[in-house]
Motif scaffolding. Structure first.
Motif, PDB file in Angstrom:
ATOM      1  N   THR A 126     -18.009   4.393  -5.851  1.00  0.00           N
ATOM      2  CA  THR A 126     -17.465   3.403  -4.945  1.00  0.00           C
ATOM      3  C   THR A 126     -16.966   2.063  -5.338  1.00  0.00           C
ATOM      4  O   THR A 126     -16.294   1.552  -4.782  1.00  0.00           O
ATOM      5  N   GLN A 136     -11.054   8.114  -1.186  1.00  0.00           N
ATOM      6  CA  GLN A 136     -11.156   7.736   0.393  1.00  0.00           C
ATOM      7  C   GLN A 136     -10.816   6.148   0.513  1.00  0.00           C
ATOM      8  O   GLN A 136     -11.199   5.252  -0.436  1.00  0.00           O
ATOM      9  N   ASN A 137      -9.913   5.696   1.457  1.00  0.00           N
ATOM     10  CA  ASN A 137      -9.443   4.404   1.624  1.00  0.00           C
ATOM     11  C   ASN A 137     -10.475   3.507   1.769  1.00  0.00           C
ATOM     12  O   ASN A 137     -11.898   3.859   2.120  1.00  0.00           O
ATOM     13  N   SER A 138     -10.405   2.348   1.276  1.00  0.00           N
ATOM     14  CA  SER A 138     -11.462   1.256   1.186  1.00  0.00           C
ATOM     15  C   SER A 138     -11.369   0.238   2.591  1.00  0.00           C
ATOM     16  O   SER A 138     -12.082  -0.631   2.865  1.00  0.00           O
ATOM     17  N   SER A 168     -12.789   4.608  -2.608  1.00  0.00           N
ATOM     18  CA  SER A 168     -13.997   5.441  -3.330  1.00  0.00           C
ATOM     19  C   SER A 168     -13.550   6.672  -3.806  1.00  0.00           C
ATOM     20  O   SER A 168     -12.332   7.216  -3.391  1.00  0.00           O
ATOM     21  N   SER A 224      -8.741   1.539   9.232  1.00  0.00           N
ATOM     22  CA  SER A 224      -9.499   2.520  10.130  1.00  0.00           C
ATOM     23  C   SER A 224      -9.604   3.900  10.061  1.00  0.00           C
ATOM     24  O   SER A 224     -10.205   4.635  10.515  1.00  0.00           O
ATOM     25  N   ASN A 225      -8.661   4.473   8.889  1.00  0.00           N
ATOM     26  CA  ASN A 225      -8.546   5.726   8.523  1.00  0.00           C
ATOM     27  C   ASN A 225      -9.365   6.122   7.216  1.00  0.00           C
ATOM     28  O   ASN A 225      -8.948   5.571   6.138  1.00  0.00           O
ATOM     29  N   TYR A 226     -10.637   6.739   7.075  1.00  0.00           N
ATOM     30  CA  TYR A 226     -11.251   6.878   5.967  1.00  0.00           C
ATOM     31  C   TYR A 226     -11.324   8.384   5.666  1.00  0.00           C
ATOM     32  O   TYR A 226     -12.110   8.919   5.169  1.00  0.00           O
ATOM     33  N   LYS A 227     -10.006   8.956   5.805  1.00  0.00           N
ATOM     34  CA  LYS A 227      -9.931  10.378   5.514  1.00  0.00           C
ATOM     35  C   LYS A 227      -9.890  10.733   3.963  1.00  0.00           C
ATOM     36  O   LYS A 227      -9.756   9.575   3.223  1.00  0.00           O
ATOM     37  N   LEU A 228     -10.231  11.612   3.537  1.00  0.00           N
ATOM     38  CA  LEU A 228     -10.200  12.144   2.063  1.00  0.00           C
ATOM     39  C   LEU A 228      -8.597  12.545   1.738  1.00  0.00           C
ATOM     40  O   LEU A 228      -8.403  13.220   2.378  1.00  0.00           O
TER      41      LEU A 228
END
Lengths: 114, 114
Positions: free
Chosen positions: B51, B93-95, B32, B98-102
């Motif tokens: 997205t 942001q990862n899609s 995203s 488990s890590n949705y960091k920016l």
């Protein structure tokens, strides 16, 4: 106003000291992220919590630690502070810890280490 | 790993001029994409997001289109105002996982003169 609150707004301390930064997420948000903004490194992800559990770690130093409490507020603890730790520390929250979730940022805590 | 490259600033424009801030990214999967804005002395505010490929995000006259073929998410506004003066950050942001960091670009300082 994003609904994310951070205290204190400013913090001035000396090298070798320890400080605690506090973050309250938006009402209903379960996930909290911490970021550091410095002139040389830009905006960097430090750590993420989801519903009290650590979910992911980024470029967080061993001298730094964080936790998320049962009421979902989070604290970032910085110890043995060095001059290079001077930065703006942001907290962000999102509803869940999923892809496409918008992260809402607090106003930040500006830390100055002298 | 993921990375975001955005045009170096500062950018100085006159009121009512056309604005483009270039942003390209490197990521696995289908991230995203976001534009955040930071006004002087404040935290980060979400400006717009997209997205999936070919999505167009828009808000307050700003637009950006998610171009997968060129891995780009350029920010545009047809007529800038003095109040648009701020630092603009492109982020992804990862899609998956488990890590949705920016992951942020370095930011572009925009100054709009009357």
């Amino acid at each position: 106003d994003s609904g994310v609150t951070q205290t204190p707004k400013h913090l001035i301390t000396a090298t070798g000291q320890r400080v605690t930064l506090r973050c309250s997420p938006r009402s209903g948000d379960l996930s909290v992220y911490w970021y550091q903004q410095s002139l040389d490194q830009g905006l960097q992800f430090l750590i993420q919590y989801y519903n009290g559990e650590e979910r992911a770690k980024g470029n967080i130093l061993e001298r730094f630690s964080a936790q998320q409490f049962p009421d979902l507020h989070s604290e970032l603890n910085l110890s043995s502070l060095e001059l290079g730790d001077s930065a703006l520390y942001f907290c962000a929250s999102s509803g869940i810890a999923g892809a496409q979730e918008t992260q809402y940022f607090g106003p930040g805590t500006r830390l100055l280490v002298l | 790993g993921n990375s975001v490259t955005q045009m170096e600033g500062p950018v100085t424009l006159s009121e009512e001029a056309f604005l483009t801030i270039n942003c390209t990214y490197t990521a696995t999967g289908y991230p995203s994409l976001f534009w955040y804005v930071q006004y002087p002395g404040e935290g980060l505010q979400l400006l717009l997001k997209a997205t999936k490929a070919d999505d167009k995000g828009s808000n307050k006259g700003f637009e950006a289109t998610y171009r997968k073929e060129t891995t780009s998410f350029h920010l545009e506004k047809g007529s800038v105002q003095v109040s648009d003066s701020a630092v603009y950050f492109c982020a992804l942001q990862n899609s998956g996982g488990s890590n949705y960091k920016l992951t942020f670009g370095k930011g572009t300082l925009l100054t709009v003169n009357p």
